[in-house]
Design a protein around this motif. Structure first.
Motif, PDB file in Angstrom:
ATOM      1  N   ASN A 249      34.879  48.216  29.813  1.00 29.74           N
ATOM      2  CA  ASN A 249      35.467  46.942  29.382  1.00 29.74           C
ATOM      3  C   ASN A 249      36.085  47.013  27.998  1.00 29.74           C
ATOM      4  OD1 ASN A 249      35.078  45.221  31.525  1.00 29.74           O
ATOM      5  ND2 ASN A 249      33.224  44.277  30.727  1.00 29.74           N
ATOM      6  N   THR A 250      37.292  46.480  27.872  1.00 24.39           N
ATOM      7  CA  THR A 250      37.823  46.145  26.557  1.00 24.39           C
ATOM      8  C   THR A 250      37.373  44.714  26.268  1.00 24.39           C
ATOM      9  OG1 THR A 250      39.870  45.210  27.448  1.00 24.39           O
ATOM     10  CG2 THR A 250      39.851  47.589  26.958  1.00 24.39           C
ATOM     11  N   GLN A 251      37.682  44.218  25.093  1.00 25.70           N
ATOM     12  CA  GLN A 251      37.323  42.840  24.806  1.00 25.70           C
ATOM     13  C   GLN A 251      38.121  41.869  25.685  1.00 25.70           C
ATOM     14  OE1 GLN A 251      35.919  42.469  20.320  1.00 25.70           O
ATOM     15  NE2 GLN A 251      37.821  43.607  20.422  1.00 25.70           N
ATOM     16  N   THR A 252      39.285  42.298  26.123  1.00 26.58           N
ATOM     17  CA  THR A 252      40.101  41.460  27.003  1.00 26.58           C
ATOM     18  C   THR A 252      39.514  41.394  28.404  1.00 26.58           C
ATOM     19  OG1 THR A 252      42.123  41.948  25.757  1.00 26.58           O
ATOM     20  CG2 THR A 252      42.392  41.161  28.013  1.00 26.58           C
ATOM     21  N   THR A 253      39.171  42.544  28.989  1.00 26.14           N
ATOM     22  CA  THR A 253      38.615  42.538  30.345  1.00 26.14           C
ATOM     23  C   THR A 253      37.221  41.918  30.364  1.00 26.14           C
ATOM     24  OG1 THR A 253      37.826  44.822  30.050  1.00 26.14           O
ATOM     25  CG2 THR A 253      39.969  44.512  31.109  1.00 26.14           C
ATOM     26  N   SER A 254      36.478  42.086  29.288  1.00 24.91           N
ATOM     27  CA  SER A 254      35.185  41.427  29.186  1.00 24.91           C
ATOM     28  C   SER A 254      35.358  39.916  29.205  1.00 24.91           C
ATOM     29  CB  SER A 254      34.483  41.856  27.885  1.00 24.91           C
ATOM     30  OG  SER A 254      33.325  41.092  27.660  1.00 24.91           O
ATOM     31  N   TRP A 255      36.367  39.431  28.484  1.00 27.91           N
ATOM     32  CA  TRP A 255      36.620  37.987  28.480  1.00 27.91           C
ATOM     33  C   TRP A 255      37.001  37.499  29.876  1.00 27.91           C
ATOM     34  CZ3 TRP A 255      35.492  33.932  25.738  1.00 27.91           C
ATOM     35  CH2 TRP A 255      36.070  32.714  26.114  1.00 27.91           C
ATOM     36  N   GLN A 256      37.783  38.272  30.576  1.00 31.64           N
ATOM     37  CA  GLN A 256      38.191  37.892  31.926  1.00 31.64           C
ATOM     38  C   GLN A 256      36.976  37.732  32.842  1.00 31.64           C
ATOM     39  OE1 GLN A 256      40.938  41.079  32.730  1.00 31.64           O
ATOM     40  NE2 GLN A 256      42.654  40.055  31.709  1.00 31.64           N
ATOM     41  N   GLU A 257      35.970  38.570  32.661  1.00 25.75           N
ATOM     42  CA  GLU A 257      34.738  38.428  33.437  1.00 25.75           C
ATOM     43  C   GLU A 257      34.050  37.104  33.114  1.00 25.75           C
ATOM     44  OE1 GLU A 257      33.345  43.067  34.176  1.00 25.75           O
ATOM     45  OE2 GLU A 257      32.585  41.999  32.422  1.00 25.75           O
ATOM     46  N   PHE A 258      33.958  36.796  31.831  1.00 21.60           N
ATOM     47  CA  PHE A 258      33.321  35.537  31.432  1.00 21.60           C
ATOM     48  C   PHE A 258      34.103  34.341  31.947  1.00 21.60           C
ATOM     49  CE2 PHE A 258      32.725  32.130  28.166  1.00 21.60           C
ATOM     50  CZ  PHE A 258      31.385  31.865  28.435  1.00 21.60           C
ATOM     51  N   ALA A 259      35.429  34.451  31.917  1.00 24.37           N
ATOM     52  CA  ALA A 259      36.287  33.347  32.346  1.00 24.37           C
ATOM     53  C   ALA A 259      36.148  33.049  33.837  1.00 24.37           C
ATOM     54  CB  ALA A 259      37.749  33.647  32.010  1.00 24.37           C
ATOM     55  N   SER A 260      35.524  33.957  34.589  1.00 24.39           N
ATOM     56  CA  SER A 260      35.291  33.722  36.018  1.00 24.39           C
ATOM     57  C   SER A 260      34.311  32.570  36.232  1.00 24.39           C
ATOM     58  CB  SER A 260      34.742  34.990  36.685  1.00 24.39           C
ATOM     59  OG  SER A 260      33.400  35.251  36.252  1.00 24.39           O
TER      60      SER A 260
END
Length: 414
Positions: A249-260
């Protein structure tokens, strides 16, 4: 003409560039790379904000500060990593800009390479700047430049997920209570926490709050405290509280997981505030807890405004006026709001919180934050960071125990 003296850069300065610029995310920009002033009344400014066009509020502010100082501004915007390389090359060739705005971990690299003037030399007033933020621009007992703003990391949380899991966010005060909250979220059929542990500076950036929150120091990667921090992360993966995807995870893809909407928590920064408002669920922000309570020191992001060395030292007086204008109370408030930064002075921080109470936990996090190159680590930090993220990767992948991974990292640093 803006003539500077050519200078030979240290090998260490050239070697660390790819490492220290890994955490900033800007869109790629282009511009005139010449730092030569167009005339006696023109001053050059380089910044890492290519996302701001010529008609933006940022560009207008630069021009306004130039007008107040009685000069014209020639601005060039670069991607962060490109900017650092260009700054080193310009110094070597004698073409440094009058004002250079650069990612804070790079300041010590440029300072040790002899590229920057000290605040004693350029007369910048840093008396109102929070000491923990100013420390990121200190090297060898001297200060180089002043921060234009800061961002850092904290824990975003999904209020609905915590409610369904029966978790009172006020009960989360340390690692034990946070882990208990993750267990409850997992038991309720949701997911615990997501973060970035990618094998780059971004991974180190995200691990540092837990590392420092354990009481560990960057000069001893293999300490029992450091091992406890890495064990915390590995235990979360083993128990299913954090996904295996964090390794990549980058900080961007990590955020995308949370945004789910499935996760209770996500470690991320102020730069996600706009996305948080669009997430479609009610969220809150919690400072990252230290192991035994209180707020952990998270690393500071954000830029410093610096004055590179000039052959014509008479230019410093006008350059100082430009920087003082850019970092004035009035302009800091407008600029830091645009950049989603917390201001570097208490006066402007209070103004930000009054205007937007949601910034309060971020101000608290920034107040506890720490520069990655603080403790006078300077150009030692990039090597330490590289070994840290390698240790994190080894432990999370299961190839080594946290203790062995960090012991190997410390040996490599030495």
């Amino acid at each position: 003409m803006n003539r500077t003296t050519g200078r030979r850069l240290t090998a260490a300065a050239l070697a660390v560039l790819a490492v220290v610029t890994g955490t900033s995310a800007c869109s790629t920009g282009t511009g005139d790379t010449s730092a030569q002033a167009a005339g006696g009344g023109t001053y050059t400014i380089w910044d890492p904000y290519p996302q701001f066009a010529k008609d933006s509020a940022w560009a207008k502010l630069l021009d306004d500060c130039g007008t107040k100082a009685g000069v014209k501004i020639k601005r060039t915007a670069f991607d962060t990593s490109d900017l650092t390389n260009k700054a080193l090359l310009a110094a070597q060739q004698g073409n440094s800009p009058d004002v250079l705005i650069v990612d804070n971990p790079v300041v010590s690299t440029l300072a040790e390479a002899g590229v920057l003037t000290t605040t004693d030399e350029n007369k910048l007033d840093t008396s109102k700047v929070s000491p923990n933020l100013l420390a990121a621009g200190e090297s060898g007992g001297k200060t180089y430049g002043t921060p234009i703003g800061a961002n850092t990391l904290a824990l975003y949380y999904n209020k609905e997920v915590l409610k369904d899991a029966g978790v009172d966010v006020a009960s989360i005060k340390d690692w034990k209570s946070l882990t208990a909250a993750l267990a409850k979220a997992e038991k309720a059929g949701k997911k615990g926490i997501t973060f970035s542990a990618v094998g780059t500076e971004e991974g180190s950036f995200q691990f540092l709050p837990w590392f420092w929150g354990s009481g560990a120091k960057l000069t001893a990667l293999d300490s029992p405290e450091a091992t406890a921090a890495l064990k915390l992360w590995t235990d979360w993966l083993k128990k299913g509280y954090a996904p295996n995807s964090v390794i990549n995870n980058t900080q961007t893809t990590s955020w995308q997981e949370f945004a789910s909407g499935d996760y209770a928590f996500a470690e991320n920064g102020t730069w996600q505030l706009a996305n948080a408002e669009k997430a479609g669920f009610d969220y809150g922000v919690l400072p990252i807890p230290a192991s035994t309570g209180g707020s952990a020191a998270a690393p500071t992001g954000g830029e410093f405004v610096t004055l590179p060395v000039q052959g014509e030292t008479g230019r410093y007086a006008t350059s100082q006026k430009l920087v003082s204008c850019l970092t004035s109370t009035e302009n800091l408030y407008a600029t830091d709001t645009t950049l989603s930064y917390v201001a570097p002075t208490a006066e402007v921080q209070d103004k930000q919180v009054t205007a937007d109470p949601k910034l309060k936990p971020w101000v608290e996090a920034v107040s506890a934050a720490k520069g990655r190159t603080s403790d006078d680590l300077g150009t030692k930090y990039p090597k330490i960071s590289e070994q840290m993220w390698k240790a994190v990767q080894s432990a999370l992948s299961g190839s080594k125990s946290p203790k062995d991974a960090l012991a190997e990292a410390q040996t490599a640093v030495k």
